[in-house]
Structures are given as C-alpha cells and as structure tokens.
Write a protein that holds these residues in place. Structure first.
Motif, PDB file in Angstrom:
ATOM      1  N   UNK A 118       0.599  -0.828  -0.256  1.00 40.02           N
ATOM      2  CA  UNK A 118      -0.170  -0.192   0.169  1.00 40.02           C
ATOM      3  C   UNK A 118       1.046   1.032   0.180  1.00 40.02           C
ATOM      4  N   UNK A 119       0.660   2.164  -0.708  1.00 45.58           N
ATOM      5  CA  UNK A 119       0.898   3.002  -0.651  1.00 45.58           C
ATOM      6  C   UNK A 119       1.005   4.836   0.855  1.00 45.58           C
ATOM      7  N   UNK A 120       0.003   4.184   0.775  1.00 44.13           N
ATOM      8  CA  UNK A 120      -0.163   4.506   2.537  1.00 44.13           C
ATOM      9  C   UNK A 120       0.530   4.748   3.697  1.00 44.13           C
ATOM     10  N   UNK A 121       1.502   5.730   3.907  1.00 45.86           N
ATOM     11  CA  UNK A 121       2.182   4.903   5.045  1.00 45.86           C
ATOM     12  C   UNK A 121       0.883   5.011   6.470  1.00 45.86           C
ATOM     13  N   UNK A 122       0.517   5.713   6.205  1.00 46.54           N
ATOM     14  CA  UNK A 122      -0.588   4.951   8.024  1.00 46.54           C
ATOM     15  C   UNK A 122      -1.148   3.972   7.780  1.00 46.54           C
ATOM     16  N   UNK A 123      -2.113   3.393   6.335  1.00 45.92           N
ATOM     17  CA  UNK A 123      -2.407   2.487   6.664  1.00 45.92           C
ATOM     18  C   UNK A 123      -1.545   1.198   6.865  1.00 45.92           C
ATOM     19  N   UNK A 133       3.345 -10.375   5.285  1.00 48.78           N
ATOM     20  CA  UNK A 133       4.112  -9.399   5.370  1.00 48.78           C
ATOM     21  C   UNK A 133       3.599  -8.128   4.638  1.00 48.78           C
ATOM     22  N   UNK A 134       3.464  -6.832   5.111  1.00 45.96           N
ATOM     23  CA  UNK A 134       3.368  -5.613   4.541  1.00 45.96           C
ATOM     24  C   UNK A 134       4.327  -4.561   4.123  1.00 45.96           C
ATOM     25  N   UNK A 135       4.527  -4.227   2.220  1.00 46.54           N
ATOM     26  CA  UNK A 135       5.137  -3.360   2.200  1.00 46.54           C
ATOM     27  C   UNK A 135       4.552  -1.839   1.676  1.00 46.54           C
ATOM     28  N   UNK A 136       4.938  -0.835   2.399  1.00 50.81           N
ATOM     29  CA  UNK A 136       4.995   0.382   1.462  1.00 50.81           C
ATOM     30  C   UNK A 136       5.179   0.569  -0.433  1.00 50.81           C
ATOM     31  N   UNK A 137       4.551   1.172  -1.220  1.00 50.44           N
ATOM     32  CA  UNK A 137       5.173   1.183  -2.147  1.00 50.44           C
ATOM     33  C   UNK A 137       3.687   1.183  -2.759  1.00 50.44           C
ATOM     34  N   UNK A 138       4.414   1.444  -4.805  1.00 51.32           N
ATOM     35  CA  UNK A 138       3.055   1.964  -5.747  1.00 51.32           C
ATOM     36  C   UNK A 138       3.069   0.121  -6.133  1.00 51.32           C
ATOM     37  N   UNK A 139       1.729  -0.037  -6.459  1.00 53.77           N
ATOM     38  CA  UNK A 139       1.145  -1.149  -7.920  1.00 53.77           C
ATOM     39  C   UNK A 139       1.573  -1.259  -8.533  1.00 53.77           C
ATOM     40  N   UNK A 140       1.928   0.210  -9.033  1.00 51.40           N
ATOM     41  CA  UNK A 140       2.905   0.297 -10.172  1.00 51.40           C
ATOM     42  C   UNK A 140       3.967  -0.059 -10.288  1.00 51.40           C
TER      43      UNK A 140
END
Length: 372
Positions: free
Chosen positions: A102-107, A130-137
C-alpha cells in the motif's frame, strides 16, 4: 483545468485515506463498502478473528476472497490496514504466504502493528504475512519478482491508480503461469467527464478514477490476460447532493472480475468438465463467475477460454476435463449444461440480479428435459 497528474493523484489519495478518513462511516458514497456475494462460513469465521482496529480502518468493496487457497502465495494490491491479508493468512494456512502493499504510510503502520496479535491468535509459529509500503504500478521497486505469486487480489483500489494498464501489467508479471488476478473495483457506465476526473473528493471516493467497464476487456487483452470473467456486481449510490450534480447521468457499479495468466500450451478447444466437489466451503457447487456454476458431479460444457483456465490454474485438480465430443457419461439424474451466451456487462448483470427469479435458472437444479 486539466485532470490531475499521476503524482498529484497519489499525494491526494494518500492524504484522503491517511488523514481525512478515520473510519468507514466517513465515506460519502458506498463505493468502497459495497457488499459482495454471500460468504462461506469459513470466511465469515476467519473475519471474526481479525483485530477490530484493522477492520474499522479498512475501505474496500466487501470482501475479495477467491476459492481454493491452501498453501497459495497471494499478493494484495492496496492492502490498506490489512484486513483481507489477515483473513487470507488463515485461509492459505501456515505454509502459504500473503504480501500486502500500500502507498499510504498510515495504513501500512496499522497493518504492521497487529502482525504479532494475529499470528498468536492463528497459532502460527512464524508470520506468513508481510506489509510493504510502495506503489502497485512499481512492484519491482518493492522487490517483488517475476512469477512469484499464485494469486493477486485487489479490493477497490485500482481505480485510485492513474495508469490502470501499468497496474495490470505488473500483476501479470508477478503471477506464475496459470495464476489469477481476482479483484473488485468501481466501473463507470461511460467515459468520465473532465469535471469528474479532476474532482479531489471523487478521487478519494473511488469514482473519479473509475474505468469505463468496456476498457477493462481491451486492457486485459493487451496485457496478455484471458478475457475477464465477471463474478458479481453491486450498485453504487452517492448520498451527497453536490457530488450527484457533478456526476450527472453517469452510473457506477462495484464489480468483481477474475483474470488468468493462461499459458499458450493450455489453450485448446472447448471441453466438458465435471467438478469433483473437493474445494472446502464449496463442496456441493462452485459458483465460478456469473456465467459458470459447477455442481458436484455434473457435466458442464465450457468454451475454449474456460477450459484453458481450468486446465492451467490451481483448479485443475478439482475437475475432470475432457475435450468436447469425448465420451463423457452424464451421471444419472443430471443434465449436461450447454454453453450459454456470456454476460460481460456489470450493469446488465445488475439488471439480471434485480429481476424476478425464474423457476429454473442457470446454475439451478434442472427440471424436466428442455428446461435449462
């Protein structure tokens, strides 16, 4: 004024979901909270074990949970607070794995905060999420390799991406041969006006970025996926008068589709299939999509695309698959379902679902000969 560029859209969506929205009730439309088809008991039970904060901070189109998940590797695009990931964690089992991006840090912070809680509740020795912050593109930037997942899911977030084609290309890249993209999203009945496409709140509410439903079919084909299989559709309502005036006569629908990465070697002609009833929670029948329902032990004629999907995917072991014309005996007391004209338009599916139910309908029990 032009529609916002990709980077601006990303920033505004991050602010909307990270700062303005604190709970589902803050949404101004039901685009992100519409319900899907009825859920099996195992899915309902799994949802009850997800932490209440994770559930409260999740903004998706119902639940996006495909079947036959044991030991699968799953990627969730736009995983938000992690609700679907934690639900899927239980369904794939300790030998499976779920990645949320997900791109939203808070989420992402909300999702990560509850990993230990869920692993303890599920009785797992080590995390399978696992959870990563990033863009699906840009899945490669997050370290996600080619052909590394069995299933990619997405729940009401592709509409938030400025370039839908790139999202589907990346999903196709990380899927293994025979893998599936199973996702719900918002679709429009027509191409959107410039006024709608530049409206900040309508972007956050999943409407300004909605794809014209016919464009999904052309983009999927260009990327290399099999033709989209329409699973279900739910109406979207807008409860804000100001937003209604901006939208005008355009209609929106929340629809679930499944796309498959079918290898060329699996493509042949149409066939006949018999479901063995082996999928947990779907022993008596498997409602694959709006066009195909497979009852245990029943012979069903399928077109070439569906035959290739079943032959190459994780569903292969759940079906006896034979070429059309093969000597397939029909079980006593059952009819052989022929291939009917497919429904592809989610708005047409809405009309069908709202219509009175006939005495004998596709996927129902057969009556006298010629009934179905």
């Amino acid at each position: 004024m032009a529609a916002p560029c990709g980077e601006q859209i990303h920033r505004e969506v991050q602010d909307y979901y990270g700062k303005e929205l604190q709970k589902s009730e803050d949404l101004k439309t039901n685009a992100c909270v519409t319900s899907a088809r009825p859920l099996p008991k195992e899915v309902r039970d799994a949802l009850k074990r997800v932490h209440e904060e994770v559930v409260a901070r999740y903004y998706g189109c119902g639940l996006v949970i495909p079947e036959c998940l044991a030991s699968c590797r799953i990627l969730d695009l736009g995983s938000g607070s992690g609700r679907d990931c934690y639900l899927l964690s239980q369904l794939v089992g300790e030998q499976g794995h779920v990645t949320g991006i997900d791109m939203t840090e808070g989420q992402v912070e909300v999702a990560k905060k509850h990993i230990a809680y869920h692993m303890d509740k599920f009785g797992y020795q080590k995390p399978n999420v696992e959870f990563l912050q990033g863009y699906m593109e840009k899945l490669g930037d997050a370290g996600l390799a080619d052909e590394s997942y069995d299933i990619v899911i997405s729940n009401c977030v592709i509409n938030l991406a400025p370039d839908k084609r790139v999202v589907l290309q990346e999903a196709y890249r990380v899927l293994k041969p025979g893998g599936e993209m199973y996702f719900s999203d918002v679709y429009a009945s027509q191409h959107l006006s410039e006024t709608v496409r530049k409206h900040r709140v309508l972007w956050g509410e999943c409407l300004a970025g909605a794809l014209y439903w016919k464009d999904l079919y052309s983009i999927a084909e260009e990327v290399g996926f099999s033709p989209p299989c329409l699973v279900t559709a739910s109406p979207i309502t807008v409860g804000d008068k100001e937003l209604e005036g901006i939208i005008g006569d355009c209609r929106f629908v929340s629809a679930t589709f499944r796309l498959f990465k079918v290898p060329g070697s699996s493509r042949a002609g149409p066939g006949q299939v018999i479901y063995n009833g082996g999928i947990v929670g779907h022993e008596r029948e498997l409602v694959f999509d709006a066009n195909f329902t497979f009852k245990e032990g029943e012979v069903v004629d399928v077109d070439a695309e569906m035959a290739a999907i079943l032959r190459s995917s994780r569903f292969a072991d759940e079906f006896l698959i034979r070429a059309s014309g093969a000597n397939t005996a029909t079980p006593q007391g059952r009819c052989c379902k022929g291939v009917k004209e497919k429904i592809c338009d989610p708005f047409q599916l809405l009309e069908r679902l709202a219509a009175p139910v006939p005495a004998c309908r596709p996927g129902g029990t057969c009556g006298p000969p010629g009934c179905c």
